[in-house]
Scaffold this active site. Structure first.
Site, short mmCIF file in Angstrom:
data_model
loop_
_atom_site.label_atom_id
_atom_site.label_comp_id
_atom_site.label_asym_id
_atom_site.label_seq_id
_atom_site.Cartn_x
_atom_site.Cartn_y
_atom_site.Cartn_z
N HIS A 99 0.80 -1.17 0.12
CA HIS A 99 0.04 -0.09 -0.08
C HIS A 99 0.75 1.04 -0.15
O HIS A 99 0.50 2.26 -0.65
CB HIS A 99 -1.07 0.15 1.11
CG HIS A 99 -1.95 -1.13 1.33
ND1 HIS A 99 -2.25 -1.74 2.35
CD2 HIS A 99 -2.25 -2.08 0.06
CE1 HIS A 99 -3.09 -2.83 1.78
NE2 HIS A 99 -2.88 -3.08 0.76
N CYS B 294 -7.22 0.56 -20.86
CA CYS B 294 -6.65 1.18 -19.77
C CYS B 294 -5.69 0.38 -18.89
O CYS B 294 -5.26 0.69 -18.02
CB CYS B 294 -7.89 1.43 -18.79
SG CYS B 294 -8.85 -0.02 -18.26
C1 PEP Z 1 -5.94 -4.38 -16.37
O1 PEP Z 1 -6.00 -5.55 -16.00
O2 PEP Z 1 -5.52 -3.96 -17.15
C2 PEP Z 1 -6.55 -3.28 -15.44
C3 PEP Z 1 -6.58 -1.92 -15.69
O3 PEP Z 1 -6.92 -3.49 -14.27
P1 PEP Z 1 -5.87 -3.68 -12.94
O4 PEP Z 1 -4.35 -3.26 -13.25
O5 PEP Z 1 -6.51 -2.84 -11.79
O6 PEP Z 1 -5.99 -5.31 -12.76
#
Ligand code: PEP
Ligand code: MG
Length: 756
Positions: A370, A683
């Site tokens: 964290h 993303c």
């Molecule tokens: C991903 O898996 O690309 C994503 C954006 O989610 P996280 O990185 O939070 O798992």
């Protein structure tokens, strides 16, 4: 060793008191040192007593001697590791050799005349976890030194450490130059937890307590002080365990573990009491035990044992703080502080003045700890797993922290400083160039508009919206505010968090992802159990559907927070259309509930799914007709596409994101989403890498969400790219039987002046 109660320490106490009087006399430091060696030699019935002090360049210099040739003083010098004296310094451990000549490390120095002396007992002079010198006695006869004698010599060494620290013998700036644990290189390697460069001043998270008085007036009083401090420490630990201050599960477990260890480790307290009995003050006794422990720690390779010893060290620090009444005063932070800690909770990091915090170095820590998450939000370089770094750094040391390459330089040389300054300057210039593009449209040369969005999770992330000129938040990871809390946030608290996010985003859109916990994201107050493959285990929407109250409460808070504006929500790790349908119907139930209660409503609601599990690809028609948008979580998607555990160090370079299979997959996806007129975003981390982003734009992606630092570079790439021109190349290479298209794409970019 005889049991503590049977040992008579009155001799040691008498020696210490004489030493204290000697130190208090206003004579010159060199003279005090000479008197000290004389006193020790006569008291311990040794023919020789010598003090070696660490000088710059990791050299031990003879500073005072009784019994060796006085001409050798300031002339005899030995490297750390050389001979018995060097060996004591190198390993920070005492040696008692009745036959020094037969010791494998014996090294003969004719100028000292020590060939006359057969036995040797030496101890390191420790200060702040470092070796500041060596104190040794020698005898002509083969003598067996007792444990009590060794203990007494170690105690005397504590007092000498203070004399050295006074700076009257060796210039303190030189003392700083002498890297004390000596065998340790000044460049330390660690695990990169956040990139970036910083030059600054070391600040130890638990300040080292300065001990003013080493020799006790009255041991009984010191034992009483120790008892009180231990009781205080117990009670503080109790509060910590039961109170609401504890922010994160890892931290809680650490403390509990230490606590248990402490309760069991009578030996530790016994050793402190013993040291008090030899005549030290309670503080000095605690420190002496700490020195001994550090020496032991250097020898221990077993990871579990090391952890336990570290816990004990942590408690030693706490105990010292209680004894001295010292508290962490962050107001006295240097303006360019690089904080060093064994481990730290996220709240503790936020206690520091953010304007003065330039970097963080941890002995422990992982990418998902964290504190690392918070530090990333603060945009400071962070290094974890730097072994024993607390033993090698003092508050005030100059530090170069190279988060990019996972290195920290303690008291760096001019060459390192110059190189790092140069590279920081280049970065700053680049940053200015990015900043200059802030108001320019993210548009390709062939006129395609691209949405560049931000990934966020903490309120501090939102400041980057303005500074980067991002269009909005493409991924708000709602689990992050949950992770830094000590208890489950109720609907009102959640509403408040989401409202603040929307307020900060102002007119820009925010896509909230519902809780993605489980896997590597643990909540201190929620037991997600243990899966053999956590990434593929009970996590994300799987938990949401199995614990519908949790998901409904979250959605309720989101609806309340978005009153009068658009609400965008997406579900993570959807593997089947049916899962999406169920999640969406929970959301619809909440909408109906709010309507039935005549609560004010969001103006519009858009609901989407994250594409992270490949199975969705073969359910596209059913899915696309039911979602308002799709967002590719490429971090998870790629690990499932390749069956590639990205957490595994052995596999980290195994597959390339620019593998033809990835292009073909995305090509298919873009076509399907476009045919259904469903907006598509990506993303994952790759969106923030210019070359990868170039490929995505070439395939037809028009919205990318990334970390703040990536917006500038990706915008510069976008503005220099003709996406339509790139397309034929992608069609051509997409089915090549190669492992990576990185080289091909890089050459293409270089030939066409695309800024990467
Ligand atoms: C991903 O898996 O690309 C994503 C954006 O989610 P996280 O990185 O939070 O798992
Ligand atoms: Mg994911």
């Amino acid at each position: 060793m005889p049991s503590p109660s049977t040992v008579d320490w009155s001799g040691a106490r008498r020696l210490l008191r004489r030493l204290r009087d000697l130190m208090a006399a206003g004579t010159a430091a060199e003279e005090r040192l000479n008197q000290t060696v004389r006193l020790i030699a006569s008291d311990m019935v040794a023919e020789v007593c010598s003090v070696y002090i660490m000088r710059a360049g990791e050299v031990l210099e003879l500073f005072a001697t009784e019994g060796l040739n006085p001409e050798a003083v300031h002339k005899t010098r030995m490297r750390v590791g050389e001979g018995l004296i060097g060996d004591i310094a190198a390993h920070a451990r005492a040696i008692a050799a009745s036959d020094a000549w037969s010791h494998p490390n014996f090294s003969y120095r004719p100028e000292t005349g020590e060939d006359l002396f057969r036995s040797l007992m030496g101890v390191p002079i420790m200060r702040g976890g470092r070796v500041a010198g060596v104190l040794a006695v020698q005898n002509k006869a083969q003598r067996l030194y007792t444990d009590e004698e060794l203990e007494t010599l170690e105690t005397v060494a504590m007092v000498l450490a203070e004399l050295i620290a006074s700076g009257d013998l060796v210039n303190p700036s030189e003392a700083i130059l002498a890297d004390a644990t000596a065998i340790v290189p000044r460049r330390l390697d660690g695990l990169r937890l956040n990139a970036g460069l910083a030059i600054g001043t070391a600040l130890l998270h638990s300040p080292r307590v300065t001990i003013r008085q080493m020799v006790a007036e009255n041991p009984a009083e010191e034992l009483e002080r120790l008892k009180t401090a231990v009781a205080e420490m117990h009670s503080q630990l109790d509060t910590l365990l039961t109170g609401s201050d504890v922010m994160a599960s890892g931290e809680l477990q650490d403390v509990m573990e230490s606590y248990r260890m402490f309760a069991q480790d009578r030996g530790w307290l016994g050793r402190i009491r013993e040291a008090i009995n030899t005549g030290l003050t309670a503080e000095a006794a605690v420190q002496k035990t700490q020195n001994d422990m550090r020496a032991r720690m250097r020898e221990v390779t077993d990871a579990y044992l090391r952890e336990r010893l570290l816990d004990l060290e942590d408690l030693t620090g706490r105990l010292l703080t209680h004894l001295s009444g010292a508290v962490l005063d962050t107001s006295e932070m240097p303006p360019d502080a690089i904080v060093f800690a064994r481990a730290m909770g996220p709240a503790e990091l936020l206690d520091y003045d953010r304007a003065k915090l330039k970097g963080l170095v941890l002995e422990e820590g992982s990418a998902t700890s964290h504190v690392a998450i918070v530090a990333r939000a603060l945009d400071i370089p962070v290094l974890g797993r730097v072994t024993d770094v607390l033993d090698r750094v003092e508050t005030g040391d100059q530090i170069v922290l190279d988060g990019d390459n996972g290195q920290v330089f303690v008291r760096p040389g001019q060459d390192v400083l110059d190189a790092v300054r140069h590279s920081m300057q280049a970065k700053a210039e680049l940053k200015l160039r990015y900043a200059a593009t802030r108001h320019l449209p993210a548009m390709t040369r062939d006129g395609q508009s691209v949405e560049l969005l931000l990934n966020a999770g903490l309120l501090i992330d939102l400041a980057h919206l303005e500074e980067t000129g991002a269009h909005g938040i493409g991924l708000y990871r709602t689990e992050i505010p949950f992770m830094v809390r000590s208890s489950y946030p109720n609907v009102a608290t959640q509403t408040e968090i989401y409202r603040k996010v929307l307020e900060a985003a102002d007119t820009r859109a925010v896509t909230f992802r519902t809780l993605d916990i489980g896997g590597d994201k643990a909540l201190p107050y929620f037991d997600a159990g243990e899966d053999e493959n956590p990434a593929m285990g009970w996590r994300a929407i799987r938990i949401g559907l199995d614990r519908p109250i949790m998901l409904r409460q979250q959605v309720r808070a989101l609806i309340r927070a978005a009153v009068g504006r658009e609400l965008k929500v997406m579900f993570p790790m959807v593997a089947t259309v049916e899962e999406y349908v169920r999640a969406r119907s929970l959301l619809d139930e909440e909408l109906t509930r709010a309507e039935d209660r005549h609560e004010p409503m969001p103006e519009r609601i858009k609901v989407g799914a994250m594409l992270e599990v490949p199975s969705l690809m073969w359910q596209m028609p059913q899915l696309l007709s039911r979602v308002d948008f799709l967002s590719v979580g490429s971090n998870d998607l790629l690990q499932f596409l390749f069956a590639w555990d990205r957490g595994s160090p052995r596999l980290s370079d195994r597959y390339d994101t620019l593998n033809p299979a990835v292009l073909a997959f995305f090509d298919d996806l873009v076509r399907k989403a476009r045919a259904a007129s469903v907006p598509l975003t990506l993303c994952g981390e790759m969106a923030g890498r210019p070359l990868e982003a170039m490929m995505l734009l070439g395939l037809g992606f028009r919205a990318l969400s990334m970390t703040a630092a990536a917006i500038g570079p990706v915008k510069m790439m976008t503005r220099s790219l003709d996406a339509r021109q790139l397309r034929p190349l992608l069609d051509q290479v997409m089915h090549r039987p190669v492992a990576s298209l990185r080289g091909t794409l890089r050459n293409y970019a270089r030939d066409r002046g695309i800024v990467l």
